[in-house]
Design an enzyme around this catalytic site. Structure first.
Site, PDB file in Angstrom:
ATOM      1  N   GLY A 118       6.958  -5.822 -10.595  1.00 22.28           N
ATOM      2  CA  GLY A 118       7.877  -6.864 -10.042  1.00 22.28           C
ATOM      3  C   GLY A 118       7.547  -7.397  -8.922  1.00 22.28           C
ATOM      4  O   GLY A 118       6.381  -7.616  -8.101  1.00 22.28           O
TER       5      GLY A 118
ATOM      6  N   VAL B 285       4.570  -6.233  -6.177  1.00 22.47           N
ATOM      7  CA  VAL B 285       4.529  -4.334  -6.553  1.00 22.47           C
ATOM      8  C   VAL B 285       3.704  -4.159  -7.297  1.00 22.47           C
ATOM      9  O   VAL B 285       3.966  -4.955  -8.910  1.00 22.47           O
ATOM     10  CB  VAL B 285       5.293  -4.226  -5.992  1.00 22.47           C
TER      11      VAL B 285
ATOM     12  N   GLY C 111       8.626  -8.151  -4.563  1.00 20.03           N
ATOM     13  CA  GLY C 111       8.786  -6.644  -3.306  1.00 20.03           C
ATOM     14  C   GLY C 111       9.181  -8.544  -2.710  1.00 20.03           C
ATOM     15  O   GLY C 111       8.337  -9.861  -2.537  1.00 20.03           O
ATOM     16  N   GLY C 112       9.289  -7.943  -1.216  1.00 21.04           N
ATOM     17  CA  GLY C 112       9.167  -9.804  -0.132  1.00 21.04           C
ATOM     18  C   GLY C 112       7.781  -9.919   0.421  1.00 21.04           C
ATOM     19  O   GLY C 112       6.601  -8.261   0.478  1.00 21.04           O
ATOM     20  N   PHE C 113       7.764 -11.053   0.265  1.00 22.11           N
ATOM     21  CA  PHE C 113       5.996 -10.927   0.817  1.00 22.11           C
ATOM     22  C   PHE C 113       4.968 -10.502  -0.941  1.00 22.11           C
ATOM     23  O   PHE C 113       3.634 -11.358  -0.267  1.00 22.11           O
ATOM     24  CB  PHE C 113       5.558 -10.577   1.814  1.00 22.11           C
TER      25      PHE C 113
ATOM     26  N   ASP D 120      17.836  -6.936   4.463  1.00 22.04           N
ATOM     27  CA  ASP D 120      18.081  -7.602   3.461  1.00 22.04           C
ATOM     28  C   ASP D 120      18.867  -6.064   2.712  1.00 22.04           C
ATOM     29  O   ASP D 120      18.105  -6.451   1.243  1.00 22.04           O
ATOM     30  CB  ASP D 120      16.427  -7.304   3.412  1.00 22.04           C
TER      31      ASP D 120
END
Length: 674
Positions: A364, A371, A366-368, A482
């Site tokens: 998926g 993954v 993720g932040g930045f 977050d």
């Protein structure tokens, strides 16, 4: 005649038992003992520590992230009694010797080692595993109130403690930052040369620890099992033992594992006050379980010269291939990476682990970055690899500086950052792999497994515990910024871990975080962020309140009614509370199968945490106490949670959600589908 005869025949046995009792009593008086193996030995064990059927003291059993302790059951007197003239008591000398062995599951990976311990108490229940070796935690590490002296045999590097290598011996007082340390090894009495030893050799080795009360020096010496005690100690440190322990103290061992499974053994142990430790009979020691290498066959002996010649002829081609591969896997290194260097993975290993970062390994976003799931080829450990693009909003160096600090976080409810790699314009972050994925798919996905109320309540308490660690228990304040269901991951046993620190901020205690751009996810952002732009503990609490609503209600933070209008989930729960039907907001998929008192507590606590005024929200420690039932929930009132306050929140966020006065009419219009 028969009774006197029986007595006469029993006299040798009675005399033998009497002498044995006298010997044991003398040993207790002299404060000394010798264990050539631990079969039948009385020790106080906790955690994973056990005595194996073969007589080995096994402190850790190959399970990750656990700890084990073993102590001599009775406390020993470490001070001479005060004289009759009124003088003060004086500390006593002591000496101990033990044989240990470490068997790591993988030759190229290791867990923290083990330590010999002299401690005021045997209670280390609050200590953490991993780099803390079951002796301390992030909050009390180094505190004088810990009252322990330890000699660590450490097989990992922790920049946090100033470790010199991943194969060192250290003398620790009240914490894991060593007063003295050196690479594992010994000084050869014949040549005077220093000989290195590997703590992970899977071979038994001996250690001697001697404390001289006259000089206050602790000397540590080690050697291979077959050698006598070297004359020159490996390392020494001056220790004021009277400031560390009191009159009586316990002696024993502590060990822990990290993310890599290892087994830590003690094979034999002796101890004595006011004199050298009794010698250990190495011929009686139980066998250490090791992997035995196979001897080379005769076929290999014949073919080896031929293969060597072929290898020489192929070197020219190999050089060209290696040169090309090195260019492909070229990595960037800078001086600041020294602090995090031991946790660095090679790009080649991560490339292979993820099958070249193929789409079928994509987990998926993720932040930045993306993954990927990976499996390390040598150890077969499953990992998650996040590829961070150089086009991130933060500068690469600033982002990595954050990662260096966050990489030191250790908590059972945080996703563990295992390491990183830099390759050209990318930063690769390596985490524990969570096989059950993110929490949101269990809350919202159709046909997904329905989480029971017990599972949901445990998840809520687990994430609260992780936030307490971030806000209060680590050396700096960590703001996650977050917190939401999609950033909570579930391991194989459905235990929760808070992850994705791509937006996190750290700052020293007693200071305020700087103003930043408003970042986060709509629906979880505290209303004050729209004006101040300054994240705080209170803004994390707001997001946690929304998260609790998600988990309890099984709904997203922003709802949509049948007319296309929007409604805040907190408004819906507030209206239920005002009508006295707050538990009607619980996820209908549970079909009423939940603990009413717990659900009512959580929903009311959600309203407090999601209050539009930061000063009205509880702190995370208070939240944890409320969830644990350690304190009563404050009474909620209409004045405390008013329509005007909710309207204020909506105005500040500039959204189109309906105000609280319209909630009552909209509750029945919310569709059940997710």
């Amino acid at each position: 005649m028969r009774r006197p005869e029986l007595i006469m025949r029993s006299l040798p046995l009675i005399l033998f038992l009497s002498l044995g009792s006298f010997h044991l009593a003398a040993a207790a008086v002299d404060d000394q003992f010798t264990f050539d193996g631990f079969a039948g030995v009385n020790l106080t064990l906790d955690g994973t520590a056990v005595v194996t059927p073969g007589g080995l003291l096994m402190l850790t059993n190959g399970t990750t992230l656990l700890k084990g302790h073993a102590f001599y059951p009775s406390p020993l007197r470490f001070f001479h009694e005060a004289t009759s003239g009124g003088g003060s008591s004086t500390v006593r000398s002591f000496s101990t010797a033990f044989v240990f062995g470490i068997v790591s599951e993988y030759a190229d990976l290791s867990s923290p080692g083990l330590a010999f311990v002299v401690a005021k108490s045997r209670d280390f229940s609050s200590a953490l595993q991993s780099q803390y070796m079951g002796l301390a935690n992030a909050r009390n590490n180094g505190n004088a109130s810990n009252h322990f002296l330890a000699v660590e045999l450490d097989t990992i590097v922790n920049a946090e403690f100033g470790d010199m290598s991943d194969n060192h011996v250290g003398i620790d007082v009240d914490g894991l930052a060593s007063a003295a340390a050196d690479d594992a090894g010994y000084h050869d009495d014949r040549t005077g040369a220093f000989v290195n030893m590997s703590l992970l050799s899977r071979a038994a080795a001996r250690v001697w620890v001697d404390f001289d009360a006259r000089t206050s020096l602790v000397n540590v010496t080690m050697a291979p099992l077959e050698l006598p005690k070297p004359t020159t100690p490996l390392l020494s440190a001056a220790v004021n033992l009277s400031a560390v322990i009191e009159d009586e103290a316990y002696v024993g061992f502590s060990s822990s594992t990290g993310v890599v499974a290892s087994r830590h053994y003690v094979l034999a142990w002796s101890f004595k006050m006011d004199g050298p430790a009794p010698s250990l009979n190495v011929s009686k020691l139980p066998a250490l379980p090791v992997t035995i290498a196979r001897a080379p066959s005769n076929v290999l002996k014949i073919l080896l010269p031929i293969a060597s010649a072929a290898l020489v002829s192929a070197l020219a081609i190999a050089v060209l291939v290696i040169h090309r591969r090195r260019r492909r896997y070229a990595e960037l290194k800078e001086e600041w990476e020294v602090a995090f260097g031991p946790h660095r993975f090679s790009y080649k290993d991560l490339f292979r682990a993820t099958n070249g970062f193929s789409d079928e390994r994509l987990l998926g976003f993720g932040g930045f970055g993306r993954v990927y799931k990976g499996v390390l080829l040598v150890s077969r450990v499953e990992i998650a690899v996040k590829k961070v693009s150089h086009e991130s909003r933060q500068g690469m160096k600033e982002f990595i500086a954050e990662v260096v600090s966050i990489g030191q976080l250790r908590h059972r409810n945080l996703v563990q950052l295992l390491g990183y790699c830099r390759q050209k314009g990318e930063l690769l972050l390596v985490y524990d792999y969570m096989p059950n994925g993110s929490l949101d798919k269990y809350l919202y996905a159709e046909n997904s497994k329905i989480l029971s109320w017990a599972q949901r309540f445990r998840i809520i308490k687990g994430i609260a515990s992780s936030i307490l660690y971030l806000h209060e228990d680590w050396e700096q304040v960590v703001l996650h910024r977050d917190i939401k269901a999609s950033n909570v991951l579930l391991d194989a046993e459905m235990n929760c871990r808070l992850g994705d620190f791509g937006l996190a901020r750290l700052y020293d205690r007693g200071t305020d975080p700087h103003t930043t751009h408003v970042v986060g996810t709509i629906g979880y952002l505290a209303p004050e962020l729209g004006h101040t732009g300054r994240p705080s503990k209170a803004s994390d609490i707001f997001a946690f309140g929304v998260f609790m609503l998600e988990v309890t209600c099984g709904r997203r933070p922003v709802l949509q009614d049948t007319n296309g209008g929007q409604l805040l989930l907190v408004d819906m729960v507030l209206e239920h509370w005002r009508q006295g039907t707050v538990t009607d907001a619980v996820d209908p998929r549970l079909q009423g199968d939940f603990a009413v008192e717990e659900a009512s507590l959580v929903l009311k606590l959600c309203l407090l945490c999601s209050h539009p005024l930061p000063s009205a929200r509880p702190g995370i420690r208070q939240v944890v106490q409320l969830l644990d039932g350690a304190m009563p929930l404050p009474e909620l009132s209409q004045a405390h949670l008013s329509c005007n306050m909710l309207a204020l929140m909506q105005n500040q966020m500039g959204n189109s959600c309906s105000v609280a006065s319209s909630v009552a009419g909209n509750i029945s219009d919310i569709p059940r589908a997710r």
